[in-house]
Design a protein around this motif. Structure first.
Motif, PDB file in Angstrom:
ATOM      1  N   SER A 108       0.837  -1.194   0.000  1.00 47.85           N
ATOM      2  CA  SER A 108       0.000   0.000   0.000  1.00 47.85           C
ATOM      3  C   SER A 108       0.877   1.252   0.000  1.00 47.85           C
ATOM      4  O   SER A 108       2.057   1.197   0.317  1.00 47.85           O
ATOM      5  CB  SER A 108      -0.908   0.012   1.228  1.00 47.85           C
ATOM      6  OG  SER A 108      -0.130   0.160   2.397  1.00 47.85           O
ATOM      7  N   GLU A 109       0.274   2.373  -0.354  1.00 40.35           N
ATOM      8  CA  GLU A 109       1.015   3.627  -0.336  1.00 40.35           C
ATOM      9  C   GLU A 109       1.428   3.987   1.084  1.00 40.35           C
ATOM     10  O   GLU A 109       2.521   4.499   1.311  1.00 40.35           O
ATOM     11  CB  GLU A 109       0.188   4.749  -0.956  1.00 40.35           C
ATOM     12  CG  GLU A 109       0.057   4.644  -2.452  1.00 40.35           C
ATOM     13  CD  GLU A 109      -0.621   5.851  -3.067  1.00 40.35           C
ATOM     14  OE1 GLU A 109      -0.820   6.859  -2.354  1.00 40.35           O
ATOM     15  OE2 GLU A 109      -0.950   5.778  -4.255  1.00 40.35           O
ATOM     16  N   SER A 110       0.567   3.716   2.044  1.00 37.42           N
ATOM     17  CA  SER A 110       0.889   3.986   3.439  1.00 37.42           C
ATOM     18  C   SER A 110       2.066   3.129   3.906  1.00 37.42           C
ATOM     19  O   SER A 110       2.976   3.614   4.577  1.00 37.42           O
ATOM     20  CB  SER A 110      -0.326   3.708   4.319  1.00 37.42           C
ATOM     21  OG  SER A 110       0.000   3.820   5.676  1.00 37.42           O
ATOM     22  N   GLY A 111       2.039   1.862   3.546  1.00 34.09           N
ATOM     23  CA  GLY A 111       3.153   0.978   3.896  1.00 34.09           C
ATOM     24  C   GLY A 111       4.452   1.432   3.278  1.00 34.09           C
ATOM     25  O   GLY A 111       5.506   1.422   3.917  1.00 34.09           O
ATOM     26  N   SER A 112       4.386   1.841   2.021  1.00 29.72           N
ATOM     27  CA  SER A 112       5.575   2.341   1.339  1.00 29.72           C
ATOM     28  C   SER A 112       6.100   3.600   2.009  1.00 29.72           C
ATOM     29  O   SER A 112       7.315   3.781   2.165  1.00 29.72           O
ATOM     30  CB  SER A 112       5.247   2.623  -0.127  1.00 29.72           C
ATOM     31  OG  SER A 112       6.350   3.201  -0.778  1.00 29.72           O
ATOM     32  N   LYS A 113       5.190   4.476   2.417  1.00 27.10           N
ATOM     33  CA  LYS A 113       5.604   5.723   3.076  1.00 27.10           C
ATOM     34  C   LYS A 113       6.281   5.435   4.413  1.00 27.10           C
ATOM     35  O   LYS A 113       7.281   6.056   4.758  1.00 27.10           O
ATOM     36  CB  LYS A 113       4.401   6.645   3.265  1.00 27.10           C
ATOM     37  CG  LYS A 113       4.793   8.030   3.736  1.00 27.10           C
ATOM     38  CD  LYS A 113       3.703   9.029   3.437  1.00 27.10           C
ATOM     39  CE  LYS A 113       4.108  10.410   3.884  1.00 27.10           C
ATOM     40  NZ  LYS A 113       4.457  11.276   2.794  1.00 27.10           N
ATOM     41  N   TRP A 114       5.751   4.474   5.167  1.00 28.03           N
ATOM     42  CA  TRP A 114       6.363   4.151   6.460  1.00 28.03           C
ATOM     43  C   TRP A 114       7.713   3.466   6.295  1.00 28.03           C
ATOM     44  O   TRP A 114       8.627   3.673   7.103  1.00 28.03           O
ATOM     45  CB  TRP A 114       5.422   3.312   7.312  1.00 28.03           C
ATOM     46  CG  TRP A 114       4.407   4.148   8.010  1.00 28.03           C
ATOM     47  CD1 TRP A 114       3.070   4.203   7.760  1.00 28.03           C
ATOM     48  CD2 TRP A 114       4.644   5.094   9.059  1.00 28.03           C
ATOM     49  NE1 TRP A 114       2.467   5.116   8.584  1.00 28.03           N
ATOM     50  CE2 TRP A 114       3.412   5.684   9.401  1.00 28.03           C
ATOM     51  CE3 TRP A 114       5.781   5.515   9.740  1.00 28.03           C
ATOM     52  CZ2 TRP A 114       3.278   6.641  10.386  1.00 28.03           C
ATOM     53  CZ3 TRP A 114       5.656   6.473  10.727  1.00 28.03           C
ATOM     54  CH2 TRP A 114       4.423   7.028  11.042  1.00 28.03           C
ATOM     55  N   VAL A 115       7.852   2.631   5.272  1.00 28.49           N
ATOM     56  CA  VAL A 115       9.160   2.012   5.004  1.00 28.49           C
ATOM     57  C   VAL A 115      10.169   3.085   4.640  1.00 28.49           C
ATOM     58  O   VAL A 115      11.302   3.098   5.135  1.00 28.49           O
ATOM     59  CB  VAL A 115       9.046   0.949   3.890  1.00 28.49           C
ATOM     60  CG1 VAL A 115      10.409   0.512   3.419  1.00 28.49           C
ATOM     61  CG2 VAL A 115       8.243  -0.245   4.377  1.00 28.49           C
ATOM     62  N   SER A 116       9.760   4.012   3.798  1.00 31.53           N
ATOM     63  CA  SER A 116      10.633   5.123   3.423  1.00 31.53           C
ATOM     64  C   SER A 116      10.976   5.980   4.644  1.00 31.53           C
ATOM     65  O   SER A 116      12.113   6.429   4.804  1.00 31.53           O
ATOM     66  CB  SER A 116       9.957   5.974   2.345  1.00 31.53           C
ATOM     67  OG  SER A 116      10.796   7.015   1.928  1.00 31.53           O
TER      68      SER A 116
END
Length: 143
Positions: A108-116
């Motif tokens: 998800s975009e949220s997951g990607s943002k938190w990984v980043s």
């Protein structure tokens, strides 16, 4: 009875329970344990109890140390860390192109943002740690 004696008795009881459950797992055999998971539950419960006790003692002694020490410096450090996390989150990318997971499901975009965000925080903290070591070394050499 002192706290040290109580902890020694609890540690002894948990280690004996762990040894008993380990013996039960070994006696079942590899195939039975893989097929049914027989005997693993008790071993896991002992591990959970030990983990909970360790977390409890760490929390108690950290809070005790905070109360005894300079809480202002601690709160400033925690605030600076939270500021780094907030800035990293704002700067993080939520781009999901080219990011397949192992099972093939899209992230998800949220997951990607938190990984980043996590990668950004790690980078900033690593740079700060290296800078602190260099500064400390230079300060030590100049004295």
């Amino acid at each position: 009875m002192g706290l040290h004696k109580i902890l020694k008795i609890v540690a002894l009881l948990l280690s004996v329970a762990g040894i008993i459950f380990l013996a039960m797992i070994i006696s079942k055999g590899d195939d039975a344990v893989r097929a049914t998971g027989a005997g693993v539950d008790g071993f896991l419960y002992v591990a959970y109890i030990i983990f909970a006790l360790v977390l409890l003692f760490v929390l108690v002694f950290v809070l005790k140390g905070l109360a005894a020490g300079n809480i202002k410096k601690t709160l400033i450090s925690v605030g600076l860390f939270l500021a780094i996390v907030v800035v990293s989150y704002v700067m993080a990318s939520s781009d999901v192109t080219g990011l397949p997971l192992v099972d093939g499901a899209p992230i998800s975009e949220s997951g990607s943002k938190w990984v980043s965000t996590g990668l950004n925080v790690f980078t900033v903290m690593a740079v700060l740690a290296v800078a602190a070591m260099v500064f400390s070394g230079i300060k030590k050499v100049t004295k």
